[in-house]
Every structure is written in structure tokens, then in C-alpha cells.
Scaffold this active site. Structure first.
Site, PDB file in Angstrom:
ATOM      1  CG  HIS A   1      -0.063   0.126   2.512  1.00 20.91           C
ATOM      2  ND1 HIS A   1       0.495  -0.974   3.134  1.00 20.91           N
ATOM      3  CD2 HIS A   1       0.329   1.203   3.238  1.00 20.91           C
ATOM      4  CE1 HIS A   1       1.198  -0.567   4.178  1.00 20.91           C
ATOM      5  NE2 HIS A   1       1.121   0.747   4.271  1.00 20.91           N
TER       6      HIS A   1
ATOM      7  CG  HIS B   1       7.367   4.777   1.138  1.00 19.81           C
ATOM      8  ND1 HIS B   1       7.020   5.886   1.890  1.00 19.81           N
ATOM      9  CD2 HIS B   1       7.294   3.729   1.980  1.00 19.81           C
ATOM     10  CE1 HIS B   1       6.768   5.518   3.123  1.00 19.81           C
ATOM     11  NE2 HIS B   1       6.912   4.206   3.218  1.00 19.81           N
TER      12      HIS B   1
HETATM   13  P1  ATP Z   1       4.749  -4.188  11.188  1.00 20.34           P
HETATM   14  O1  ATP Z   1       4.708  -3.055  12.204  1.00 20.34           O
HETATM   15  O2  ATP Z   1       4.173  -5.470  11.691  1.00 20.34           O
HETATM   16  O3  ATP Z   1       6.083  -4.355  10.556  1.00 20.34           O
HETATM   17  P2  ATP Z   1       3.426  -2.347   9.493  1.00 20.34           P
HETATM   18  O4  ATP Z   1       4.490  -1.367   9.916  1.00 20.34           O
HETATM   19  O5  ATP Z   1       3.124  -2.442   8.052  1.00 20.34           O
HETATM   20  O6  ATP Z   1       3.759  -3.783  10.011  1.00 20.34           O
HETATM   21  P3  ATP Z   1       1.786  -0.726  11.115  1.00 20.34           P
HETATM   22  O7  ATP Z   1       2.921  -0.483  12.059  1.00 20.34           O
HETATM   23  O8  ATP Z   1       0.430  -0.878  11.698  1.00 20.34           O
HETATM   24  O9  ATP Z   1       2.067  -2.005  10.266  1.00 20.34           O
HETATM   25  O10 ATP Z   1       1.805   0.471  10.072  1.00 20.34           O
HETATM   26  C1  ATP Z   1       0.800   0.686   9.104  1.00 20.34           C
HETATM   27  C2  ATP Z   1       1.319   1.676   8.084  1.00 20.34           C
HETATM   28  O11 ATP Z   1       1.653   2.905   8.728  1.00 20.34           O
HETATM   29  C3  ATP Z   1       2.603   1.245   7.384  1.00 20.34           C
HETATM   30  O12 ATP Z   1       2.605   1.794   6.088  1.00 20.34           O
HETATM   31  C4  ATP Z   1       3.697   1.870   8.200  1.00 20.34           C
HETATM   32  O13 ATP Z   1       4.851   2.113   7.422  1.00 20.34           O
HETATM   33  C5  ATP Z   1       3.045   3.188   8.589  1.00 20.34           C
HETATM   34  N1  ATP Z   1       3.562   3.638   9.880  1.00 20.34           N
HETATM   35  C6  ATP Z   1       3.659   2.900  11.000  1.00 20.34           C
HETATM   36  N2  ATP Z   1       4.152   3.630  12.027  1.00 20.34           N
HETATM   37  C7  ATP Z   1       4.387   4.862  11.532  1.00 20.34           C
HETATM   38  C8  ATP Z   1       4.891   6.076  12.080  1.00 20.34           C
HETATM   39  N3  ATP Z   1       5.265   6.177  13.352  1.00 20.34           N
HETATM   40  N4  ATP Z   1       4.995   7.148  11.278  1.00 20.34           N
HETATM   41  C9  ATP Z   1       4.616   7.081   9.979  1.00 20.34           C
HETATM   42  N5  ATP Z   1       4.123   5.983   9.402  1.00 20.34           N
HETATM   43  C10 ATP Z   1       4.009   4.881  10.153  1.00 20.34           C
END
Ligand code: ATP
Ligand code: MG
Length: 197
Positions: free
Chosen positions: A41, A125
């Protein structure tokens, strides 16, 4: 619940992205954990943990966004780093002012709904992996090998509010609601699908 606003990607684009998911060892030589294709995504805005009431406000604000459809294409691969550490390897997004415009509208909707502003520059990205200490030479080789990566343009017709839960191996995303972008010469866009519980 943990929420984020993102663009889902068409199946054929996710299929192409899948071809990028290999050939990058971790520091300890184990196999790298790649994002599964169903999870690819483009994040527009990470919201984090949000209670039911705030989720409702955010949903209402997002539903009020009026913005046109646009076409987008993915291009190139690169890595986010912090000092010597590699945070993520990702597929890039070709510059598209309409995407920045949509991001800005989402950002102001979220702030209007009462959440704190993001304050970071938007770098669209698609995360492919967050590798554990990959050997830098291997990473450079991977980036060179895939430098010509480019998809066909695809039409972005809606954006989506996703919830994210921990899964056994990967996060599990669930579309809570999608918000339509307006077709050319058509005024207005509205929310579709069910509302946030
Ligand atoms: P995992 O944490 O299990 O590796 P994930 O990062 O894809 O998986 P989430 O942490 O729930 O799952 O994040 C969902 C989306 O939000 C992803 O695109 C992630 O890159 C983005 N994201 C997560 N944390 C942040 C943050 N602190 N700031 C900006 N974007 C974030
Ligand atoms: Mg995460």
C-alpha cells in the site's frame, strides 16, 4: 484501534511488486521477511492508536474530502536509512501533484478531526521489507539490479482507512472504509462501504 489512511494497489501492480521481493539477505544470513503482496500500500497518513470517538471524527472528516481521481505509477527502488541503519526498502512513486494534493487534504481532515499534525514531509512509497542489518554491498547491489523498476500507470479512484492488527508473521490490515475520488467532470465524491464500527 490502530489506524492509517492509505491507497490500496491494484492486483497487477501488487503482482509486479512481488517480483522485487527476493535477493536481499539479512545480516545473519537468514531469509529476509518481505511484506506479503496483500499488504502492499501507499500510506497517506499514519494515525496510530485511535479511540472509537476519534475514529468516528476522522471518518467523518475523510468522508468530506472532495478530490479528483488521478493516475499514478511506481518507479524505482530505494531505502530509508537512519545513520548506518536501513529502516526500509521501498518502491518509489513517480511524482504526481494530485497525490500530494490528496495527501494535504487528508492531513487537514485529520487535524480538523482533532488529531495532532504529522509535520513530516510526505514521501510516498510502498514498503517492501524492513531488513535486519543487510550487508550494505548486498543492498546496493539489490538497488542497482532493480533501478529500472517501473509499473504501468494505474488509476487511483479511492483512498481507504485501514485498521492494523498484529498477526503471527505480518500485520493484518482491514479496510474499514473507502472514500471515492471524483471522476473527471463529475462534482462531488462520497464515502462508500460501511462506516467505522
Ligand atoms: P509491522 O509493524 O508489523 O512491521 P506495518 O508497519 O506495516 O507492520 P503498522 O505499524 O500498523 O504495520 O503500520 C501501518 C502503516 O503505517 C505502514 O505503512 C507503516 O509504514 C506506517 N507507519 C507505522 N508507524 C508509523 C509512524 N510512526 N509514522 C509514519 N508511518 C508509520
Ligand atoms: Mg510498523
Amino acid at each position: 484501534m490502530r489506524l492509517f489512511v492509505a491507497l490500496a494497489l491494484p492486483e497487477e501492480i501488487r503482482w509486479q511488486l512481488r517480483l522485487l521481493c527476493g535477493g536481499l539477505p539479512t545480516g545473519n544470513g537468514s531469509v529476509n521477511r518481505w511484506v506479503p503482496p496483500e499488504n502492499f500500500h501507499i500510506t497517506l497518513r499514519f494515525l496510530g492508536e485511535v479511540d472509537g470517538r476519534d475514529a468516528h471524527y476522522v471518518d467523518a472528516a475523510l468522508a468530506g474530502i472532495r478530490a479528483p481521481r488521478f493516475s499514478l505509477r511506481l518507479k524505482g527502488v530505494d531505502a530509508f536509512t537512519s545513520g548506518q541503519r536501513v529502516k526500509a526498502v521501498y518502491a518509489g512513486v513517480e511524482k504526481q501533484p494530485a497525490l500530494q494534493h490528496l495527501h494535504d487534504k487528508v492531513e487537514s481532515a485529520v487535524v480538523r478531526a482533532g488529531l495532532p499534525p504529522e509535520g513530516q514531509k510526505f514521501t510516498p512509497h510502498v514498503t517492501l521489507t524492513r531488513p535486519k542489518d543487510p550487508p550494505i554491498a548486498k543492498l546496493q547491489q539489490y538497488l542497482v539490479e532493480h533501478s529500472l523498476f517501473k509499473t504501468a500507470p494505474f488509476e487511483v479512484t479511492h483512498f481507504t482507512l485501514f485498521s492494523s492488527e498484529m498477526g503471527s508473521e505480518h500485520s493484518v490490515y482491514t479496510a474499514q472504509r473507502s472514500y471515492a475520488l471524483s471522476a473527471p467532470q463529475q462534482s462531488g465524491a462520497g464515502a462508500t462501504e460501511s462506516s467505522v464500527a
